[in-house]
Each structure stands twice: as C-alpha cells, then as structure tokens.
Design a protein around this motif. Structure first.
Motif, PDB file in Angstrom:
ATOM      1  N   TYR A 116       0.836  -1.203   0.000  1.00  0.00           N
ATOM      2  CA  TYR A 116       0.000   0.000   0.000  1.00  0.00           C
ATOM      3  C   TYR A 116       0.867   1.247   0.000  1.00  0.00           C
ATOM      4  CZ  TYR A 116      -3.454   3.448   1.575  1.00  0.00           C
ATOM      5  OH  TYR A 116      -4.257   4.545   1.692  1.00  0.00           O
TER       6      TYR A 116
ATOM      7  N   LEU B 232       1.116   4.244  -2.838  1.00  0.00           N
ATOM      8  CA  LEU B 232       0.966   5.685  -2.601  1.00  0.00           C
ATOM      9  C   LEU B 232       2.096   6.469  -3.258  1.00  0.00           C
ATOM     10  CD1 LEU B 232      -0.136   5.894   1.159  1.00  0.00           C
ATOM     11  CD2 LEU B 232      -1.556   6.190  -0.876  1.00  0.00           C
TER      12      LEU B 232
ATOM     13  N   THR C 174       1.771   6.410  -7.174  1.00  0.00           N
ATOM     14  CA  THR C 174       0.702   7.286  -7.653  1.00  0.00           C
ATOM     15  C   THR C 174       0.869   8.723  -7.165  1.00  0.00           C
ATOM     16  OG1 THR C 174      -0.688   6.657  -5.749  1.00  0.00           O
ATOM     17  CG2 THR C 174      -0.930   5.373  -7.774  1.00  0.00           C
ATOM     18  N   ARG C 175       1.981   8.973  -6.448  1.00  0.00           N
ATOM     19  CA  ARG C 175       2.317  10.316  -5.942  1.00  0.00           C
ATOM     20  C   ARG C 175       1.253  10.875  -4.999  1.00  0.00           C
ATOM     21  NH1 ARG C 175       5.078  13.396 -11.188  1.00  0.00           N
ATOM     22  NH2 ARG C 175       6.718  11.823 -11.532  1.00  0.00           N
ATOM     23  N   ARG C 176       0.600   9.979  -4.276  1.00  0.00           N
ATOM     24  CA  ARG C 176      -0.353  10.412  -3.256  1.00  0.00           C
ATOM     25  C   ARG C 176       0.275  10.404  -1.870  1.00  0.00           C
ATOM     26  NH1 ARG C 176      -5.353   6.848  -3.347  1.00  0.00           N
ATOM     27  NH2 ARG C 176      -3.841   5.220  -3.890  1.00  0.00           N
ATOM     28  N   GLY C 177       1.547  10.075  -1.802  1.00  0.00           N
ATOM     29  CA  GLY C 177       2.247  10.045  -0.528  1.00  0.00           C
ATOM     30  C   GLY C 177       3.727   9.812  -0.755  1.00  0.00           C
TER      31      GLY C 177
ATOM     32  N   THR D 100       4.921   9.400   4.736  1.00  0.00           N
ATOM     33  CA  THR D 100       3.469   9.512   4.869  1.00  0.00           C
ATOM     34  C   THR D 100       2.953   8.465   5.854  1.00  0.00           C
ATOM     35  OG1 THR D 100       3.243  10.310   2.592  1.00  0.00           O
ATOM     36  CG2 THR D 100       1.273   9.419   3.647  1.00  0.00           C
TER      37      THR D 100
END
Length: 243
Positions: free
Chosen positions: A205, A209, A212-215, A219
């Motif tokens: 997970y 992140l 997908t550059r969401r974290g 993080t």
C-alpha cells in the motif's frame, strides 16, 4: 452441513457489517474528543445500548454512512472462515471476533486510531473464547499456543514501538496482542505467516501511494487494517491446513 454452515456464517457477517457504520462513525474521533452521539446531520442516535446498536442511518434522516461495503466484507470474511474451519469449536470464536476486527479496521482507516475500547476487549475476548473452545471436543488448536502467540506478537510490536515510536503506534501493539492470540491458536508457523502478510500488505500500500504520488516515504498510513487482513489470511490458511 458445510454449505449450510457457510451460508449461516455469511448471513452473520452481513448482519454484523450492517451495524458497523454507526459504531465506526461514533468512534472515529481524535483522542481528546468524546465519542460522537449524533449522525452527520446532527440528529441524536437513539435505540438499544444507548444508541450504539443500529444501522448507520439515524431514525430521522438518511445521512448516515452507507453499509453496503461493510455488509459485503463481513459476509465474505465470515463465509471464508467457515469454509476453512468447518464445524469445529473455534469457528464460534472466529465469527464472534470478526465483527469487532472489522470495526477496528474501519475506525483506523478513517482516523488512524485503534481505540482501547476496541483493542483490549478484542484481546480479552480472544483469550476467553479460545479457552472455551479448547475445552470442547473437536478443536484443532492450542490455548497455550494462543497465549504464547499473543505474548510473542505483542512483545515484537512493542519492541518495534520502542525502536520507532513515530512509525508504530501503541494501538498497533495492543492490536498485535489480540491477533497473536488468534494466530497462535494454530501454531507458530501460522503466526509468522499472518504477521508477515500484514507487513507485506502495508508495504504494498505504501509503495502504491508513492507510485501514484499520493504520498511519500514519511506519509503516515493506518497499519491496523493491514494487520487484520494479514491475520485473517494466516488464520484461513492455518484453519484449512488442519482440516
């Protein structure tokens, strides 16, 4: 009989999943905040157990959280446990503990918190229920192994907490105690497999992140759901192996 058992377990899980949204909404608060006593629209929760038992939708509106996903997950989790375990005494323990574990996963996902009001009863219930299962004929595990597993996994997580308190919450340590009891019932190999699965799922997970550059590497993520999912996978494999 096995097919009927699986269907009954799925119905139990679906019913429990239907009740998860309200409790999750009430418990999903920061540490210093009181438990919520009203739905998102502000209507007070009423009903059995001072409003704790009931669907996500309050009596006055439809503003509560939808329960469809929780119902499906609850049904799937319990059905698979029943299929793997069969009509052995410990199945009752798995089915009674599963809704509480699902609720913990939902709360942690929402607010990155594993409340003592859930983790400690989960551990105590696991010890008591498996102790009862061990007294009945046909059980396939060891209560002593469950106790040692709880101490072992809880101790390992406590050590990780001491080494890196910013990366491992103390709620994870308390959850590990309960999951160690459950996994230890079927022995050390199952405990290691379930614990490792949790770390693998959490790591995947985290990588997702970053990809997908969401974290980023720092993080914070709720680790409880992955611990629970890994323990469930290990438990299913362990139950099936001794069937």
């Amino acid at each position: 009989m096995p097919a009927l058992l699986i269907v009954a377990a799925a119905l139990w899980g679906a019913g429990a999943g239907l009740l998860v949204p309200r409790a999750a909404h009430r418990l999903s608060v920061e540490p210093e905040e009181p438990w919520r006593d009203a739905c998102p629209a502000g209507h007070p929760f009423t009903g059995p157990a001072r409003g704790w038992i009931g669907t996500g939708r309050c009596a006055d509106c439809a503003a509560g959280a939808a329960a469809g996903t929780h119902v499906a997950v609850g049904a799937l989790v319990c059905a698979v446990l029943a299929a793997a375990t069969g009509p052995r005494p410990e199945l009752a323990a798995w089915l009674l503990l599963a809704p509480l574990a699902l609720l913990l996963a939902v709360v942690d996902r929402r607010v990155q918190r594993l409340p003592d009001v859930l983790t400690l009863p989960l551990a105590a219930a696991a010890v008591v229920l498996l102790g009862g299962a061990a007294l009945l004929p046909g059980s396939a595990g060891s209560w002593t192994g469950a106790l040692l597993g709880g101490a072992g996994l809880g101790g390992a997580y406590f050590l990780l907490f001491l080494i890196n308190p910013n990366g491992m919450g103390f709620g994870d340590v308390k959850l590990a105690l309960a999951l160690g009891v459950v996994l230890g019932w079927y022995g050390w190999p199952v405990l290691f497999a379930g614990a490792l699965a949790g770390f693998v799922l959490g790591s995947l997970y985290g990588v997702g992140l970053m990809v997908t550059r969401r974290g980023g590497r720092k993080t914070a993520i709720p680790f409880g759901p992955f611990m629970i999912a890994g323990a469930w996978a290990g438990l299913v494999l362990g139950a099936a192996a001794v069937a």
